[in-house]
Design an enzyme around this catalytic site. Sequence first.
Site, short mmCIF file in Angstrom:
data_model
loop_
_atom_site.label_atom_id
_atom_site.label_comp_id
_atom_site.label_asym_id
_atom_site.label_seq_id
_atom_site.Cartn_x
_atom_site.Cartn_y
_atom_site.Cartn_z
N ASN A 33 0.86 -1.18 0.00
CA ASN A 33 0.00 0.00 0.00
C ASN A 33 0.90 1.23 0.00
OD1 ASN A 33 -1.79 2.06 0.50
ND2 ASN A 33 -2.43 1.34 2.53
N LYS B 237 0.13 4.25 -0.28
CA LYS B 237 -0.51 5.43 0.32
C LYS B 237 -0.28 6.67 -0.56
CE LYS B 237 -0.21 3.20 4.75
NZ LYS B 237 -0.19 3.29 6.20
N HIS C 88 -9.67 1.08 4.83
CA HIS C 88 -8.39 1.27 5.53
C HIS C 88 -8.62 2.21 6.72
CE1 HIS C 88 -4.30 2.50 6.41
NE2 HIS C 88 -3.91 1.40 5.78
N GLU D 207 -6.97 4.59 7.82
CA GLU D 207 -6.76 6.02 7.52
C GLU D 207 -8.00 6.63 6.86
OE1 GLU D 207 -3.00 5.50 5.50
OE2 GLU D 207 -2.14 4.91 7.41
N GLU E 251 -5.56 -5.07 10.43
CA GLU E 251 -4.56 -4.03 10.64
C GLU E 251 -4.88 -3.27 11.92
OE1 GLU E 251 -2.47 -2.87 6.73
OE2 GLU E 251 -4.18 -1.56 7.01
N GLY F 244 2.23 2.16 10.80
CA GLY F 244 3.18 3.25 10.70
C GLY F 244 3.89 3.60 12.00
N SER G 134 3.17 -2.20 10.35
CA SER G 134 4.61 -2.24 10.61
C SER G 134 5.28 -3.57 10.23
CB SER G 134 4.92 -1.88 12.08
OG SER G 134 4.53 -0.55 12.34
P1 PGA Z 1 2.69 0.23 7.67
O1 PGA Z 1 1.24 0.44 6.99
O2 PGA Z 1 3.25 -1.03 7.10
O3 PGA Z 1 3.45 1.44 7.30
O4 PGA Z 1 2.45 0.11 9.14
C1 PGA Z 1 0.40 -0.64 6.75
C2 PGA Z 1 -0.90 -0.18 6.16
O5 PGA Z 1 -1.38 0.89 6.52
O6 PGA Z 1 -1.49 -0.86 5.31
#
Ligand code: PGA
Length: 249
Positions: A9, A11, A94, A96, A166, A172, A211
Amino acid sequence: MPRTIVAGNWKMNTTLTAAVELAGAVAQGAGKAPEVELILCPPAISLAAVRDAVGVSLVAVGAQNMHFADSGAFTGEIAPPMLRDLARYVILGHSERRQLFGETDELVNRKLLAALQHDLRPILCVGETLQQRESGQAAAVIGRQVRSALSDVAIADLGSLVVAYEPVWAIGTGRAATVQQAEEVHASLRAILRAEWADVGMEPRILYGGSVSPHNAREFFESDEINGALVGNACLEPEGFAKICEFAS
Ligand code: PGA
């Protein structure tokens, strides 16, 4: 046994040029792990270029979001039929999107139904916040998210669904869930999904995300409960991402 999935992803990262470069690098290495299903989810504006850059390699392309309507007065949005030629997958729900853009369970459900209607395979994201975990609500929150997202989905359509667990607190932050924490949630998700899937005899595919890095990916892939990973930060760096794919194979 379904193929292990590694989805990246991206982003809101990469310019068009950087996207083409990154996709090319990933596609080049993809042949080394043919038993892994690799999915790249670039920003919408780079979907066509990434689709062209991965060409006939084994890499699939996914979108990060979409609207549920086929067309209309929705400035700035992207409709499922527009994605149809560009992507095979679409990430929906997601955290976010839920937290920063106010997406509700109901909206995620509408998007999921629209994706299936247009032959796009949803990667449905669910996960609890730290506060929800600490107050013992994680299972209830995740159960609600998945049940609500799948409401009115035809059983025959469930085969193309991928679910990604997730935990919000792991995204993140560099603080991934432990394999055991992920396994617990995956098992409860699987139980919910199996109840829906019983008739079609399909194995739900559940990814872990939050992560995931070249340092911890191997442990996650070793678990039978975990069918792959949704990777954010670590997928922007081709060598690290290749390492994660290697562990998945
Ligand atoms: P990350 O993000 O690996 O940076 O923690 C994962 C995601 O949001 O899909």
